[in-house]
Design a protein around this motif. Structure first.
Motif, PDB file in Angstrom:
ATOM      1  N   LYS B  51       0.805  -1.230   0.000  1.00  8.41           N
ATOM      2  CA  LYS B  51       0.000   0.000   0.000  1.00  8.41           C
ATOM      3  C   LYS B  51       0.838   1.280   0.000  1.00  8.41           C
ATOM      4  CE  LYS B  51      -0.647   0.629   4.992  1.00  8.41           C
ATOM      5  NZ  LYS B  51      -1.633   0.578   6.105  1.00  8.41           N
ATOM      6  N   PRO B  53       3.986   2.382  -1.738  1.00  7.54           N
ATOM      7  CA  PRO B  53       4.573   3.136  -2.869  1.00  7.54           C
ATOM      8  C   PRO B  53       3.532   4.004  -3.582  1.00  7.54           C
ATOM      9  CG  PRO B  53       5.373   0.857  -2.844  1.00  7.54           C
ATOM     10  CD  PRO B  53       4.216   0.926  -1.889  1.00  7.54           C
ATOM     11  N   PRO B  54       4.011   4.972  -4.346  1.00  5.32           N
ATOM     12  CA  PRO B  54       3.131   6.064  -4.779  1.00  5.32           C
ATOM     13  C   PRO B  54       2.165   5.736  -5.923  1.00  5.32           C
ATOM     14  CG  PRO B  54       5.337   6.362  -5.695  1.00  5.32           C
ATOM     15  CD  PRO B  54       5.418   5.181  -4.766  1.00  5.32           C
ATOM     16  N   ASN B  58      -2.173  10.266  -5.201  1.00  2.98           N
ATOM     17  CA  ASN B  58      -2.445   9.375  -4.059  1.00  2.98           C
ATOM     18  C   ASN B  58      -3.837   8.737  -4.126  1.00  2.98           C
ATOM     19  OD1 ASN B  58      -1.480   8.173  -1.622  1.00  2.98           O
ATOM     20  ND2 ASN B  58      -2.760   9.578  -0.426  1.00  2.98           N
ATOM     21  N   MET B  62      -6.493   0.571  -6.613  1.00  6.93           N
ATOM     22  CA  MET B  62      -6.548  -0.898  -6.671  1.00  6.93           C
ATOM     23  C   MET B  62      -7.299  -1.491  -5.471  1.00  6.93           C
ATOM     24  SD  MET B  62      -3.523  -3.686  -7.410  1.00  6.93           S
ATOM     25  CE  MET B  62      -3.064  -4.110  -5.733  1.00  6.93           C
ATOM     26  N   ARG B  63      -8.064  -2.537  -5.758  1.00  9.92           N
ATOM     27  CA  ARG B  63      -8.740  -3.319  -4.718  1.00  9.92           C
ATOM     28  C   ARG B  63      -8.341  -4.778  -4.890  1.00  9.92           C
ATOM     29  NH1 ARG B  63      -8.933   1.208  -3.850  1.00  9.92           N
ATOM     30  NH2 ARG B  63     -10.733   2.602  -3.701  1.00  9.92           N
ATOM     31  N   PHE B 134      -4.299   2.991 -15.155  1.00  8.93           N
ATOM     32  CA  PHE B 134      -2.850   3.151 -15.061  1.00  8.93           C
ATOM     33  C   PHE B 134      -2.358   2.940 -13.631  1.00  8.93           C
ATOM     34  CE2 PHE B 134       0.752   5.922 -14.008  1.00  8.93           C
ATOM     35  CZ  PHE B 134       1.715   5.247 -14.731  1.00  8.93           C
ATOM     36  N   ALA B 137      -2.518  -0.599 -12.309  1.00  9.13           N
ATOM     37  CA  ALA B 137      -1.463  -1.452 -12.880  1.00  9.13           C
ATOM     38  C   ALA B 137      -0.135  -1.208 -12.170  1.00  9.13           C
ATOM     39  CB  ALA B 137      -1.325  -1.201 -14.377  1.00  9.13           C
ATOM     40  N   LEU B 138       0.150   0.060 -11.900  1.00  9.86           N
ATOM     41  CA  LEU B 138       1.342   0.422 -11.124  1.00  9.86           C
ATOM     42  C   LEU B 138       1.298  -0.285  -9.764  1.00  9.86           C
ATOM     43  CD1 LEU B 138       3.606   2.593 -11.640  1.00  9.86           C
ATOM     44  CD2 LEU B 138       2.125   4.236 -10.479  1.00  9.86           C
ATOM     45  N   GLY B 141       2.182  -3.898  -9.813  1.00 13.99           N
ATOM     46  CA  GLY B 141       3.628  -4.109  -9.761  1.00 13.99           C
ATOM     47  C   GLY B 141       4.125  -4.154  -8.319  1.00 13.99           C
ATOM     48  N   TYR B 142       3.668  -3.202  -7.510  1.00 16.31           N
ATOM     49  CA  TYR B 142       4.064  -3.187  -6.093  1.00 16.31           C
ATOM     50  C   TYR B 142       3.553  -4.455  -5.395  1.00 16.31           C
ATOM     51  CZ  TYR B 142       4.210   1.895  -7.134  1.00 16.31           C
ATOM     52  OH  TYR B 142       4.428   3.138  -7.692  1.00 16.31           O
ATOM     53  N   PHE B 178      -8.698  -6.875 -13.356  1.00 11.19           N
ATOM     54  CA  PHE B 178      -7.738  -6.722 -14.461  1.00 11.19           C
ATOM     55  C   PHE B 178      -6.580  -7.704 -14.397  1.00 11.19           C
ATOM     56  CE2 PHE B 178      -4.228  -4.610 -12.280  1.00 11.19           C
ATOM     57  CZ  PHE B 178      -4.846  -4.056 -11.169  1.00 11.19           C
ATOM     58  N   LEU B 179      -6.375  -8.371 -13.262  1.00 15.54           N
ATOM     59  CA  LEU B 179      -5.270  -9.336 -13.175  1.00 15.54           C
ATOM     60  C   LEU B 179      -5.575 -10.334 -12.063  1.00 15.54           C
ATOM     61  CD1 LEU B 179      -2.345  -9.758 -14.455  1.00 15.54           C
ATOM     62  CD2 LEU B 179      -1.452  -8.733 -12.350  1.00 15.54           C
TER      63      LEU B 179
END
Lengths: 207, 207
Positions: B51, B53-54, B58, B62-63, B134, B137-138, B141-142, B178-179
């Protein structure tokens, strides 16, 4: 600065406290940078980490342009939102993250057991570009944490005119910029108080 | 397995070798999982890292829905591409990553110094949803690196029918999946040989 409440449940983590702080809990988006230069080898080291985590079908669509000189940065700054100009101008390096709209060219090499994925994904032009946008954003997440792994502050920045940046730096139209990242050692008063996050129960559910 | 060529330029990295291996260079996308269960506290620990990283402004769109029981996973499996079903069925936990289409509701709380960003972003419905795609998706990655930080293998999976998954798990239409991410300890022969990456010069340029 708020105390990170980030060592919750840490007995379930293998990653050590120092590394967690460096990448996740202690790192912050810097708003000013010191004049200490970032060597080219550090930029290379960042990429040699960031390239490994996964992308769908191993397409790796993200590309990186590092702007290091005053000249190069001067070509970028006019395309930034007014309020973002001073902080980017203070960064020793600005990375332009872009995706390759023709990434699927590399599929036969990157996914050798399924080269036909090139044709499959190219057959649907909308999905083809959505795939690039999604996977390059995923890679941007890996990239930001890799900058931190090099002991540098990363300042991601979405407030810029991407069409203008593309015309300036990618005039053949193949690459599309989607994020800028200021990179360097933090300067004076580099950050504001940490912004809050949503509560666990607001984000996560279980079945 | 290919030897990771990932310790190139390592003298420019602050993150220690063990942590680099855990998150970036040694970790792999698992294709089979052991039966060892993943405790709920480990899932919580993953989120408490992921939770931080940027995200742009802000917004944190994502859920996460964690599917742990056989029943819950059974509702998901039919929506997966045929070739993905067996490996997901072997995972102790499957995370459904989604974005909140109404994420801007939280702007006044998450960005207290600029609550008017809620109206700004909502004024352009296309940008509003692009922002969510966007930034989620970022965050994915985290999230993937945070799963690895818990000593678990992450198996991200894009081959599924997201409309079907949304109807099944998010019937009110607010969240868009989405993933998928299979999570657990690796099983027998959990991975293939490592796939190649592009050369540095193909991805990165400097000015």
């Amino acid at each position: 600065m708020n105390t990170p409440t980030t060592d919750l449940y840490e007995e379930h983590l293998v990653l050590e406290a120092e590394a967690r702080e460096l990448l996740f809990t202690g790192a912050r988006t810097a708003n000013s940078f010191s004049e200490e230069p970032v060597p080219d080898e550090a930029l290379r080291a960042i990429w040699e980490l960031a390239k490994w985590p996964p992308t769908s079908a191993n397409t790796n669509p993200m590309r990186v342009l590092f702007l290091r000189t005053e000249d190069a940065q001067g070509r970028l700054i006019p395309h930034l939102a007014e309020g973002n100009r001073a902080k980017s101008a203070s960064a020793p390096v600005i990375a332009v993250l872009a995706y390759d709209t023709q990434y699927s060219e590399y599929v036969p090499r990157l996914l050798p057991y399924m080269p036909e994925f090139k044709d499959t994904i190219e057959a649907d032009p909308v999905k083809h570009q959505e795939h690039a946008r999604f996977n390059s954003a995923l890679q941007a997440g890996y990239f930001l944490l890799s900058v931190r792994a090099a002991g540098l502050a990363a300042g991601p920045l979405g407030g810029f005119d991407s069409d203008g940046v593309d015309k300036e730096f990618f005039p053949d139209g193949r690459l599309k910029s989607f994020l800028l990242v200021n990179i360097g050692k933090p300067g004076d008063s580099p950050w504001f108080g940490r912004l809050p996050r949503l509560e666990y129960e607001e984000v996560v559910s279980h079945l």
